[in-house]
Scaffold this motif. Structure first.
Motif, short mmCIF file in Angstrom:
data_model
loop_
_atom_site.label_atom_id
_atom_site.label_comp_id
_atom_site.label_asym_id
_atom_site.label_seq_id
_atom_site.Cartn_x
_atom_site.Cartn_y
_atom_site.Cartn_z
N ILE A 104 1.65 101.18 13.07
CA ILE A 104 1.85 100.74 11.70
C ILE A 104 3.03 101.57 11.23
O ILE A 104 3.13 103.01 11.30
CB ILE A 104 0.65 100.95 10.83
CG1 ILE A 104 -0.48 100.01 11.43
CG2 ILE A 104 1.02 100.29 9.50
CD1 ILE A 104 -1.74 100.14 10.78
N ARG A 105 3.98 101.00 10.45
CA ARG A 105 5.22 101.67 10.06
C ARG A 105 4.93 103.07 9.29
O ARG A 105 5.21 104.32 9.51
CB ARG A 105 6.04 101.07 8.93
CG ARG A 105 7.02 101.59 8.30
CD ARG A 105 7.60 100.64 7.23
NE ARG A 105 8.68 101.52 6.23
CZ ARG A 105 8.32 102.05 5.21
NH1 ARG A 105 7.11 101.61 4.84
NH2 ARG A 105 9.04 102.83 4.29
N GLU A 106 3.85 102.82 8.24
CA GLU A 106 3.49 104.03 7.64
C GLU A 106 2.52 105.10 8.07
O GLU A 106 2.97 105.95 7.87
CB GLU A 106 2.92 103.30 6.29
CG GLU A 106 3.62 102.51 5.32
CD GLU A 106 3.99 101.08 5.57
OE1 GLU A 106 4.54 100.58 4.72
OE2 GLU A 106 3.26 100.80 6.50
N THR A 107 2.04 104.73 9.41
CA THR A 107 1.26 105.52 9.65
C THR A 107 1.95 106.49 10.68
O THR A 107 1.99 107.68 10.94
CB THR A 107 -0.07 105.15 10.68
OG1 THR A 107 0.53 104.07 11.57
CG2 THR A 107 -1.18 104.31 9.83
N ARG A 108 3.06 105.79 11.32
CA ARG A 108 3.97 106.62 12.10
C ARG A 108 4.97 107.38 11.39
O ARG A 108 5.08 108.48 11.92
CB ARG A 108 4.80 105.61 12.88
CG ARG A 108 3.84 105.03 14.08
CD ARG A 108 4.54 104.18 15.28
NE ARG A 108 3.81 104.06 16.34
CZ ARG A 108 4.31 103.58 17.50
NH1 ARG A 108 5.53 103.25 17.59
NH2 ARG A 108 3.42 103.42 18.66
N ILE A 109 5.32 107.05 10.35
CA ILE A 109 5.99 107.83 9.31
C ILE A 109 5.14 109.31 9.04
O ILE A 109 5.62 110.29 8.98
CB ILE A 109 6.71 107.35 8.29
CG1 ILE A 109 7.88 106.17 8.78
CG2 ILE A 109 7.22 108.21 7.09
CD1 ILE A 109 8.29 105.38 7.77
N LEU A 110 3.98 109.07 8.38
CA LEU A 110 3.03 110.10 7.99
C LEU A 110 2.68 110.83 9.16
O LEU A 110 2.57 112.09 9.32
CB LEU A 110 1.76 109.26 7.66
CG LEU A 110 1.74 108.98 6.13
CD1 LEU A 110 0.50 108.23 5.76
CD2 LEU A 110 1.85 109.90 5.17
N ALA A 111 2.57 110.24 10.51
CA ALA A 111 2.48 111.19 11.73
C ALA A 111 3.49 112.05 11.61
O ALA A 111 3.30 113.43 12.05
CB ALA A 111 2.20 110.40 13.00
N SER A 112 4.74 111.78 11.44
CA SER A 112 5.83 112.73 11.87
C SER A 112 6.02 113.71 10.81
O SER A 112 6.43 114.75 10.98
CB SER A 112 7.43 111.96 12.11
OG SER A 112 7.77 111.37 10.87
N MET A 113 5.28 113.42 9.51
CA MET A 113 5.31 114.19 8.33
C MET A 113 4.11 115.25 8.48
O MET A 113 4.32 116.49 8.00
CB MET A 113 5.13 113.27 6.93
CG MET A 113 6.39 112.70 6.76
SD MET A 113 6.10 111.74 5.16
CE MET A 113 7.66 111.08 4.93
#
Length: 124
Positions: free
Chosen positions: A68-77
């Protein structure tokens, strides 16, 4: 059961659902941000969630797998760059399919702070 005070995968999904913004999803498409699944959560809100969550390698891997767009961005954060393997980095970089994720992964420290930054063309 999660440890007291520790953010879980389910906690993150609940927060994303609460912050979902269908109008933002439409706006993102105008800029070429067209993931298959997205909630339309703003980057400032994702940064807030990441800050509240803190570094968590295992949670980051689970969030990435959700695709999911947001879960992947959060993962990298939230991933701990020192625990990232070269295989994980290779796989994640292959999935940077639009500029937003790439810029955020670099800006969050995920790539620059990893043990493999130079392998991926990043110079500190």
């Amino acid at each position: 059961m999660a440890e007291a005070g520790r953010t879980t995968y389910e906690d993150i999904l609940e927060k994303l659902q609460v912050l979902a913004d269908p109008a933002a999803v439409e706006g993102m498409a105008k800029y070429g941000i067209t993931p298959v699944i997205t909630f339309g959560v703003s980057i400032p809100n994702l940064r807030r969630i990441a800050k509240e969550t803190g570094r968590d390698h295992d949670l980051a891997r689970r969030l990435w797998a959700a695709d999911i767009r947001e879960t992947r961005i959060l993962a990298s954060m939230i991933d701990d760059p020192k625990l990232v393997t070269e295989e994980q980095m290779e796989n994640w970089v292959k999935d940077f399919n639009y500029p937003e994720k790439t810029v955020l992964a670099i800006g969050s420290g995920f790539i620059p702070e990893s043990n493999f930054a130079q392998s991926f063309g990043h110079r500190s």
